[in-house]
Design an enzyme around this catalytic site. Structure first.
Site, PDB file in Angstrom:
ATOM      1  N   GLY A   1     -12.854  -3.769   1.335  1.00 39.67           N
ATOM      2  CA  GLY A   1     -14.250  -3.336   1.349  1.00 39.67           C
ATOM      3  C   GLY A   1     -14.565  -2.371   0.214  1.00 39.67           C
TER       4      GLY A   1
ATOM      5  CE  LYS B   1     -11.409  -6.021   7.702  1.00 40.58           C
ATOM      6  NZ  LYS B   1     -10.867  -5.136   6.664  1.00 40.58           N
TER       7      LYS B   1
ATOM      8  N   GLY C   1      -6.209  -5.803   1.849  1.00 37.59           N
ATOM      9  CA  GLY C   1      -4.876  -5.730   2.431  1.00 37.59           C
ATOM     10  C   GLY C   1      -4.310  -7.096   2.770  1.00 37.59           C
TER      11      GLY C   1
ATOM     12  NE  ARG D   1      -4.378  -1.514   1.742  1.00 38.65           N
ATOM     13  CZ  ARG D   1      -5.304  -1.951   2.594  1.00 38.65           C
ATOM     14  NH1 ARG D   1      -5.062  -1.885   3.898  1.00 38.65           N
ATOM     15  NH2 ARG D   1      -6.443  -2.429   2.152  1.00 38.65           N
TER      16      ARG D   1
HETATM   17  P1  ADP Z   1      -8.781  -8.500   3.378  1.00 37.41           P
HETATM   18  O1  ADP Z   1      -7.883  -7.671   4.251  1.00 37.41           O
HETATM   19  O2  ADP Z   1      -8.050  -9.107   2.225  1.00 37.41           O
HETATM   20  O3  ADP Z   1     -10.024  -7.766   2.958  1.00 37.41           O
HETATM   21  P2  ADP Z   1      -9.939  -9.788   5.704  1.00 37.41           P
HETATM   22  O4  ADP Z   1      -9.362  -8.710   6.550  1.00 37.41           O
HETATM   23  O5  ADP Z   1     -11.414  -9.885   5.615  1.00 37.41           O
HETATM   24  O6  ADP Z   1      -9.277  -9.769   4.245  1.00 37.41           O
HETATM   25  O7  ADP Z   1      -9.494 -11.214   6.262  1.00 37.41           O
HETATM   26  C1  ADP Z   1      -8.162 -11.640   6.382  1.00 37.41           C
HETATM   27  C2  ADP Z   1      -8.027 -12.547   7.567  1.00 37.41           C
HETATM   28  O8  ADP Z   1      -8.956 -13.603   7.503  1.00 37.41           O
HETATM   29  C3  ADP Z   1      -6.673 -13.217   7.682  1.00 37.41           C
HETATM   30  O9  ADP Z   1      -6.002 -12.666   8.791  1.00 37.41           O
HETATM   31  C4  ADP Z   1      -7.013 -14.707   7.884  1.00 37.41           C
HETATM   32  O10 ADP Z   1      -6.250 -15.309   8.897  1.00 37.41           O
HETATM   33  C5  ADP Z   1      -8.465 -14.650   8.283  1.00 37.41           C
HETATM   34  N1  ADP Z   1      -9.208 -15.903   8.032  1.00 37.41           N
HETATM   35  C6  ADP Z   1      -9.406 -16.535   6.870  1.00 37.41           C
HETATM   36  N2  ADP Z   1     -10.100 -17.680   7.044  1.00 37.41           N
HETATM   37  C7  ADP Z   1     -10.352 -17.777   8.361  1.00 37.41           C
HETATM   38  C8  ADP Z   1     -11.003 -18.751   9.183  1.00 37.41           C
HETATM   39  N3  ADP Z   1     -11.528 -19.864   8.668  1.00 37.41           N
HETATM   40  N4  ADP Z   1     -11.045 -18.524  10.515  1.00 37.41           N
HETATM   41  C9  ADP Z   1     -10.494 -17.400  11.034  1.00 37.41           C
HETATM   42  N5  ADP Z   1      -9.869 -16.462  10.328  1.00 37.41           N
HETATM   43  C10 ADP Z   1      -9.786 -16.640   9.000  1.00 37.41           C
HETATM   44 MG    MG Z   2      -7.956  -7.194   6.327  1.00 41.07          MG
END
Ligand code: ADP
Ligand code: MG
Length: 398
Positions: free
Chosen positions: A380, A200, A356, A35
């Site tokens: 998001g 999330k 991220g 980023r």
């Molecule tokens: P991004 O930042 O790409 O939008 P998120 O912040 O929503 O993605 O999610 C990323 C996190 O989701 C990672 O830290 C990962 O460890 C967690 N994650 C993925 N699958 C699971 C799961 N089954 N249980 C708990 N955490 C999870």
């Molecule tokens: Mg995230």
């Protein structure tokens, strides 16, 4: 959207630039500086044009109080290395230290104001509170450039309210994000596949309704898949779950069926006895999840199922790791999805990875940015863009 070319001469002007520097940290160190790199074209151009560059950014979720671990200090250091010039960090966002530093700036200098989310007003729901706060920041600048794509889906003080107070323009990163993401929203080549995962759950479950009108295939892994599996009547043990959303998830599955959208859920998962890197990992079919275990990743059969679906697509959008990729034992699902998306790119598909943690995941698994058509800095924000929702931080620049 006004762009930087539309700005009059910026030489000698104080340009407030909202960046998205919300980078993943581990023990105070930046794990993925993607980023920060993505912000460089705008920052370097403003410097070249002789502006005084004053950066606004947030890090993490300090919830309106000063959390020393969420200081932008490591970010300012990394930015200084990448730009090859000194970058000073103010101790506050709009207080006496920020004012003093800004008044001492020379043309081409770069400073970073401390984490905007240390101020409770930044994310206040009350627009009058936010705009009074934005006015205090606006006094530090002559022009506002919005380049923090990752936050434009939220109307917050430093990306939305401030734009109403100063002459403004979108930065080069926002222009690039909008150009790339528009390719997935305006008449995408089909099949158009969306892969969703991550943690999330409540944020992202809601987007599915709108995506059901756009995507041909929806692949759901990661944290939110357990709410769907629960809706199908499966035991999900201690996995992430949004109990209030189980009925909604069931509704989405019916809608998908009515509309002929293929909605793929895991058919097997890797479960663990606890949330830890060295937890016992066991692959089980979704019908055999023990009540005292949690789902940490998609299983081997699901990896193949998802990979086949991705490889047969012409447009792919992926947000959210399919599992807890930070623990190597639970990163195989995310790796398999990344492999399939990289292969689809080679085969001529247009592929976007957003978020991220998703970007950090593919990089930490050894993929190069060039293996995908676009790595979006927004999670998001890119999802809401895909849904065709008006994004307040973009509309305000019009
Ligand atoms: P991004 O930042 O790409 O939008 P998120 O912040 O929503 O993605 O999610 C990323 C996190 O989701 C990672 O830290 C990962 O460890 C967690 N994650 C993925 N699958 C699971 C799961 N089954 N249980 C708990 N955490 C999870
Ligand atoms: Mg995230």
């Amino acid at each position: 959207m006004r762009t930087m070319e539309n700005l009059d001469d910026v030489r000698g002007k104080r340009v407030l630039v909202r960046c998205d520097f919300n980078v993943p940290l581990k023990d105070g160190a930046i794990i993925d500086d993607g980023r920060i790199r993505a912000a460089l074209p705008t920052l370097e151009e403003l410097r070249r044009r002789g502006a005084k560059v004053v950066i606004l950014a947030h890090l993490g979720r300090p919830k309106g109080t000063v959390v020393p671990e969420l200081s932008l200090a490591p970010v300012a250091r990394r930015l200084s290395e990448l730009m090859g010039c000194p970058v000073t960090l103010a101790k506050d966002t709009y207080g006496s230290d920020a004012r003093r530093l800004v008044s001492d700036m020379q043309d081409g200098d770069v400073i970073v104001l401390e984490n905007v989310r240390f101020n409770p007003e930044e994310t206040s729901k009350d627009e009058t509170v936010r705009s009074a706060y934005a006015a205090k920041i606006a006094r530090l600048g002559d022009i506002f450039v919005s380049d923090g794509f990752g936050v434009v889906h939220r109307a917050q003080g430093s990306d939305y309210d401030i734009a109403k107070l100063l002459p403004n323009a979108a930065g080069l990163l926002i222009q690039k994000e909008v150009a790339n993401l528009s390719r997935a929203t305006d008449n995408p080549d089909r099949p158009f596949t969306v892969v969703l995962g991550g943690a999330k759950v409540s944020d992202k479950l809601g987007v599915i309704r709108n995506l059901l009108g756009k995507a041909d295939r929806l692949l759901i892994g990661g944290g939110m898949s357990y709410t769907f599996l629960k809706a199908k009547g499966y035991e999900v043990g201690t996995s992430l779950l949004e109990p209030d959303m189980v009925g909604v998830a069931a509704g989405y599955m019916r809608t998908a069926q009515e509309r002929g959208v293929e909605l793929l859920l895991p058919v097997d998962v890797i479960v663990a006895d606890r949330f830890a890197a060295d937890a016992d990992a066991l692959a089980v079919p979704v019908g055999a999840m023990p009540a005292n275990r949690m789902g940490m990743d998609i299983g081997p059969r699901t990896r193949e199922l998802f990979a086949d679906s991705i490889r047969g697509s012409k447009t792919v959008f992926w947000n959210g790791p399919t599992g807890v990729f930070e623990f190597p034992r639970f990163s195989q699902g995310t790796k398999a999805v990344a492999d399939a998306v990289a292969q689809a790119t080679k085969d001529g598909a247009f592929t976007i990875i957003g978020g991220g943690d998703s970007a950090s995941a593919v990089r930490s698994l050894g993929f190069a940015d060039t293996e995908f058509s676009h790595i979006s800095t927004g999670g998001g924000a890119s999802l809401e863009f895909l849904e065709d929702k008006p994004l307040p931080g973009l509309s305000v620049l019009e």
